[in-house]
Design an enzyme around this catalytic site. Structure first.
Site, PDB file in Angstrom:
ATOM      1  N   GLU A 245      -3.169   1.739  -4.121  1.00 20.63           N
ATOM      2  CA  GLU A 245      -1.858   1.576  -3.173  1.00 20.63           C
ATOM      3  C   GLU A 245      -0.729   2.080  -3.822  1.00 20.63           C
ATOM      4  O   GLU A 245      -0.291   2.058  -5.056  1.00 20.63           O
ATOM      5  CB  GLU A 245      -1.748   0.038  -3.076  1.00 20.63           C
ATOM      6  CG  GLU A 245      -0.594  -0.342  -2.483  1.00 20.63           C
ATOM      7  CD  GLU A 245      -0.148  -1.814  -1.980  1.00 20.63           C
ATOM      8  OE1 GLU A 245      -1.139  -2.682  -1.894  1.00 20.63           O
ATOM      9  OE2 GLU A 245       0.842  -2.213  -1.820  1.00 20.63           O
ATOM     10  N   GLU A 250       9.925  -0.770  -1.112  1.00 23.64           N
ATOM     11  CA  GLU A 250       9.993  -2.011  -0.879  1.00 23.64           C
ATOM     12  C   GLU A 250      11.170  -2.548  -1.172  1.00 23.64           C
ATOM     13  O   GLU A 250      11.974  -2.252  -2.171  1.00 23.64           O
ATOM     14  CB  GLU A 250       8.765  -2.724  -1.920  1.00 23.64           C
ATOM     15  CG  GLU A 250       7.372  -2.496  -1.415  1.00 23.64           C
ATOM     16  CD  GLU A 250       6.504  -3.378  -2.082  1.00 23.64           C
ATOM     17  OE1 GLU A 250       5.817  -4.157  -1.391  1.00 23.64           O
ATOM     18  OE2 GLU A 250       6.099  -3.040  -3.136  1.00 23.64           O
TER      19      GLU A 250
END
Length: 357
Positions: A245, A250
């Protein structure tokens, strides 16, 4: 004595006749064995497409044309950029795709049956960055179904104890005024307290190496958790975190303007040590560009083209296969934190998503 001599002479004559017969028979039955000559005097001519005095490394297309001159050669093998090509003509074309100016070794082996000769040369190539996939979100309505699908269901089903239920309803995801708008809303729905959207290119587009970037304005409110990230194509068979990932962006509303970029892999997942933060001032009122440049050697993370984190890639990581793109807005959970009790709705606005070679 005379009888013995006659016998000896007859034996000699028989041997001579037998030898002649066998020789004639052998000559009549045999075929010529071809002489295999080792190819020699091998020379290479590499033409870099678009090469000029002003652009000595080419026009940015990354294309070359290779001509091999080797008398007696019947077949050819070329090894370039860790790829092996085999062919039977003396002309060969290749296109490099990794952006920038780099030096590459070209190994050529020419064959005549089992005999061969090889040589090598070096070429400098400039590859211009170009878009290989993008969504500019210029058409009002639902996102392009040819480019995007959706993960639907509860946030708990996607880990991290998130509080939202993901839908593809227009209240949660739409294109309006040249912007993609993913909106999280406080609403009791299917047992969840909030609704939002998570869209992805799985099964529609994936890529290996390149630059992925989003130009976005982040939502406001405690508990909001917008993200732009990449997930390994093989997640259904390998599972997470073996698939890998790459979190390009974020951020959480409880810590405004703090941008996180992280990587998750076996033994380095969950609270991964492979993470760094930076700041993007006024991230909820201004658009910023969040990007990652991914290669065999490294993954570099940027905000507005300012490099703030470099991860050293290697053959032991899962970051050497195809990944797809995800955009989502989660609520709460392990990372999003406590949701503001006065929260009603918040919107994650995206100007574009672009993937370059």
């Amino acid at each position: 004595m005379k009888i013995i001599n006659l016998a000896n002479r007859a034996g000699v004559l028989t041997l001579i006749l037998l030898f002649v017969f066998q020789s004639c028979s052998s000559n009549n039955d045999s075929t010529d064995t071809p002489v295999v000559i080792t190819p020699d005097k091998i020379s290479l001519q590499v033409d870099v497409v678009g090469k000029t005095a002003e652009m000595p490394n080419g026009d940015g297309s990354g294309k070359i044309n290779l001509k091999v001159d080797a008398p007696n050669a019947k077949s050819y093998k070329v090894v370039v950029n860790n790829e092996t090509k085999e062919f039977t003509t003396s002309n060969f074309s290749y296109e490099f795709t990794q952006p920038g100016t780099k030096s590459y070794i070209i190994d050529v082996t020419v064959f005549n049956g089992i005999k061969y000769t090889n040589t090598s040369t070096t070429v400098n190539i400039f590859v211009a960055r170009k878009v290989i996939w993008a969504d500019e979100f210029n058409t009002d309505g639902a996102p392009d179904a040819a480019k995007w699908g959706y993960d639907l269901g509860t946030g708990n089903g996607f880990g991290n104890n998130e509080l939202q239920y993901y839908t593809n309803r227009s209240e949660n995801v739409k294109i309006e005024g040249g912007l993609l708008k993913i909106t999280a809303i406080k609403e009791n729905y299917q047992g969840s307290q909030y609704i939002s959207s998570r869209m992805l290119t799985k099964g529609k587009f994936s890529f290996k190496y390149g630059r992925a970037e989003v130009r976005a304005k982040l939502p406001v409110g405690g508990g909001t958790w917008p993200a732009f990230w990449l997930l390994g194509d093989n997640i259904d068979t390998a599972g997470w975190p073996l698939c890998g990932e790459i979190d390009i962006l974020e951020s959480v509303g409880n810590k405004p303007d703090v941008i996180h970029s992280s990587l998750h892999s076996p033994g380095r997942s969950g609270n991964t040590p492979d993470t760094k933060t930076t700041t993007a001032p006024n991230s909820s009122t201004e658009f910023h560009i969040y990007a990652a440049e991914w290669s065999e050697e490294s993954i570099k993370f940027f905000v507005d083209d300012n490099l703030f984190y470099t991860f050293k890639n290697s053959s032991t990581t899962p970051f050497n296969a195809k990944f797809f793109v995800i955009l989502n807005l989660a609520m709460g959970g392990n990372f999003g934190g406590t949701v503001d009790p006065n929260f009603k709705s918040a919107t994650y606005e995206v100007d574009y998503v672009r993937v370059y070679n």
